[in-house]
Design a protein around this motif. Sequence first.
Motif, PDB file in Angstrom:
ATOM      1  N   ARG A   5      39.110 -98.078  47.548  1.00 23.77           N
ATOM      2  CA  ARG A   5      39.149 -97.097  46.458  1.00 23.77           C
ATOM      3  C   ARG A   5      38.309 -95.870  46.812  1.00 23.77           C
ATOM      4  N   ARG A   6      37.173 -96.069  47.444  1.00 23.83           N
ATOM      5  CA  ARG A   6      36.341 -94.923  47.853  1.00 23.83           C
ATOM      6  C   ARG A   6      37.019 -94.136  48.961  1.00 23.83           C
ATOM      7  N   ARG A   7      37.673 -94.819  49.864  1.00 24.85           N
ATOM      8  CA  ARG A   7      38.435 -94.105  50.906  1.00 24.85           C
ATOM      9  C   ARG A   7      39.561 -93.297  50.277  1.00 24.85           C
ATOM     10  N   ASP A   8      40.200 -93.856  49.260  1.00 21.13           N
ATOM     11  CA  ASP A   8      41.259 -93.131  48.555  1.00 21.13           C
ATOM     12  C   ASP A   8      40.715 -91.884  47.851  1.00 21.13           C
ATOM     13  N   VAL A   9      39.510 -91.974  47.308  1.00 20.99           N
ATOM     14  CA  VAL A   9      38.880 -90.789  46.710  1.00 20.99           C
ATOM     15  C   VAL A   9      38.762 -89.687  47.749  1.00 20.99           C
ATOM     16  N   LEU A  10      38.256 -90.031  48.919  1.00 22.46           N
ATOM     17  CA  LEU A  10      38.079 -89.040  49.982  1.00 22.46           C
ATOM     18  C   LEU A  10      39.415 -88.488  50.453  1.00 22.46           C
ATOM     19  N   ARG A  11      40.408 -89.354  50.577  1.00 20.37           N
ATOM     20  CA  ARG A  11      41.738 -88.912  50.998  1.00 20.37           C
ATOM     21  C   ARG A  11      42.319 -87.923  49.978  1.00 20.37           C
ATOM     22  N   TYR A  12      42.211 -88.242  48.701  1.00 21.90           N
ATOM     23  CA  TYR A  12      42.733 -87.368  47.657  1.00 21.90           C
ATOM     24  C   TYR A  12      42.008 -86.019  47.683  1.00 21.90           C
ATOM     25  N   LEU A  13      40.688 -86.053  47.761  1.00 21.38           N
ATOM     26  CA  LEU A  13      39.925 -84.797  47.767  1.00 21.38           C
ATOM     27  C   LEU A  13      40.267 -83.944  48.974  1.00 21.38           C
ATOM     28  N   ARG A  14      40.460 -84.578  50.089  1.00 19.44           N
ATOM     29  CA  ARG A  14      40.834 -83.835  51.300  1.00 19.44           C
ATOM     30  C   ARG A  14      42.158 -83.103  51.093  1.00 19.44           C
ATOM     31  N   HIS A  15      43.100 -83.748  50.437  1.00 19.52           N
ATOM     32  CA  HIS A  15      44.427 -83.162  50.245  1.00 19.52           C
ATOM     33  C   HIS A  15      44.501 -82.186  49.077  1.00 19.52           C
ATOM     34  N   THR A  16      43.437 -82.111  48.282  1.00 19.95           N
ATOM     35  CA  THR A  16      43.430 -81.170  47.161  1.00 19.95           C
ATOM     36  C   THR A  16      42.446 -80.027  47.384  1.00 19.95           C
ATOM     37  N   GLY A  17      42.044 -79.823  48.612  1.00 18.92           N
ATOM     38  CA  GLY A  17      41.151 -78.716  48.904  1.00 18.92           C
ATOM     39  C   GLY A  17      39.678 -79.036  48.735  1.00 18.92           C
ATOM     40  N   GLY A  18      39.344 -80.292  48.531  1.00 18.04           N
ATOM     41  CA  GLY A  18      37.950 -80.705  48.507  1.00 18.04           C
ATOM     42  C   GLY A  18      37.350 -80.943  47.134  1.00 18.04           C
ATOM     43  N   SER A  19      38.090 -80.647  46.071  1.00 21.84           N
ATOM     44  CA  SER A  19      37.527 -80.893  44.743  1.00 21.84           C
ATOM     45  C   SER A  19      38.630 -81.259  43.753  1.00 21.84           C
ATOM     46  N   SER A  20      38.214 -81.885  42.664  1.00 20.20           N
ATOM     47  CA  SER A  20      39.176 -82.300  41.648  1.00 20.20           C
ATOM     48  C   SER A  20      38.435 -82.642  40.366  1.00 20.20           C
ATOM     49  N   GLU A  21      39.196 -82.683  39.292  1.00 17.08           N
ATOM     50  CA  GLU A  21      38.691 -83.268  38.059  1.00 17.08           C
ATOM     51  C   GLU A  21      38.960 -84.763  38.126  1.00 17.08           C
ATOM     52  N   LEU A  22      38.220 -85.513  37.360  1.00 16.12           N
ATOM     53  CA  LEU A  22      38.297 -86.977  37.415  1.00 16.12           C
ATOM     54  C   LEU A  22      39.634 -87.529  36.926  1.00 16.12           C
ATOM     55  N   ARG A  23      40.217 -86.928  35.894  1.00 17.72           N
ATOM     56  CA  ARG A  23      41.482 -87.456  35.352  1.00 17.72           C
ATOM     57  C   ARG A  23      42.619 -87.447  36.380  1.00 17.72           C
ATOM     58  N   PRO A  24      42.931 -86.313  37.028  1.00 16.06           N
ATOM     59  CA  PRO A  24      44.021 -86.361  38.014  1.00 16.06           C
ATOM     60  C   PRO A  24      43.694 -87.248  39.211  1.00 16.06           C
ATOM     61  N   LEU A  25      42.430 -87.302  39.583  1.00 17.81           N
ATOM     62  CA  LEU A  25      42.018 -88.188  40.677  1.00 17.81           C
ATOM     63  C   LEU A  25      42.293 -89.639  40.307  1.00 17.81           C
ATOM     64  N   SER A  26      41.884 -90.043  39.126  1.00 19.76           N
ATOM     65  CA  SER A  26      42.086 -91.443  38.715  1.00 19.76           C
ATOM     66  C   SER A  26      43.572 -91.764  38.555  1.00 19.76           C
ATOM     67  N   ARG A  27      44.337 -90.811  38.104  1.00 19.06           N
ATOM     68  CA  ARG A  27      45.786 -91.036  37.947  1.00 19.06           C
ATOM     69  C   ARG A  27      46.450 -91.256  39.307  1.00 19.06           C
ATOM     70  N   GLN A  28      46.093 -90.435  40.302  1.00 14.10           N
ATOM     71  CA  GLN A  28      46.690 -90.584  41.628  1.00 14.10           C
ATOM     72  C   GLN A  28      46.286 -91.902  42.273  1.00 14.10           C
ATOM     73  N   ILE A  29      45.030 -92.264  42.161  1.00 14.10           N
ATOM     74  CA  ILE A  29      44.585 -93.537  42.744  1.00 14.10           C
ATOM     75  C   ILE A  29      45.270 -94.707  42.047  1.00 14.10           C
ATOM     76  N   ALA A  30      45.441 -94.634  40.743  1.00 17.83           N
ATOM     77  CA  ALA A  30      46.175 -95.692  40.025  1.00 17.83           C
ATOM     78  C   ALA A  30      47.610 -95.776  40.528  1.00 17.83           C
ATOM     79  N   ALA A  31      48.232 -94.643  40.795  1.00 19.39           N
ATOM     80  CA  ALA A  31      49.603 -94.639  41.326  1.00 19.39           C
ATOM     81  C   ALA A  31      49.646 -95.318  42.687  1.00 19.39           C
ATOM     82  N   TRP A  32      48.701 -94.973  43.570  1.00 15.95           N
ATOM     83  CA  TRP A  32      48.659 -95.601  44.892  1.00 15.95           C
ATOM     84  C   TRP A  32      48.426 -97.105  44.780  1.00 15.95           C
TER      85      TRP A  32
END
Length: 89
Positions: A5-32
Amino acid sequence: MSCKRRRDVLRYLRHTGGSSELRPLSRQIAAWENDVPLEAVTYKERAHVYTALRQAHLPKLDSYDIVEFDPDRGTVALTGRAISTCTWT
């Protein structure tokens, strides 16, 4: 980093330009994690991930200076340390 899950956080942030709000981050990780498209993520699935990220994973990554997590604003961003030391797949 041993926690997927922590690796997925880093992967998501990398693909979104390095930052995000928590809601879209949690939604994407739940999808994965549930192997479903974003549109199919249920409230319960997203809420489960959101809570775990907010209470455990993001504070831990913040304590290691991998991300900067602001729980009051619900934002997370990669730090310079993360960008320079993490290997990306």
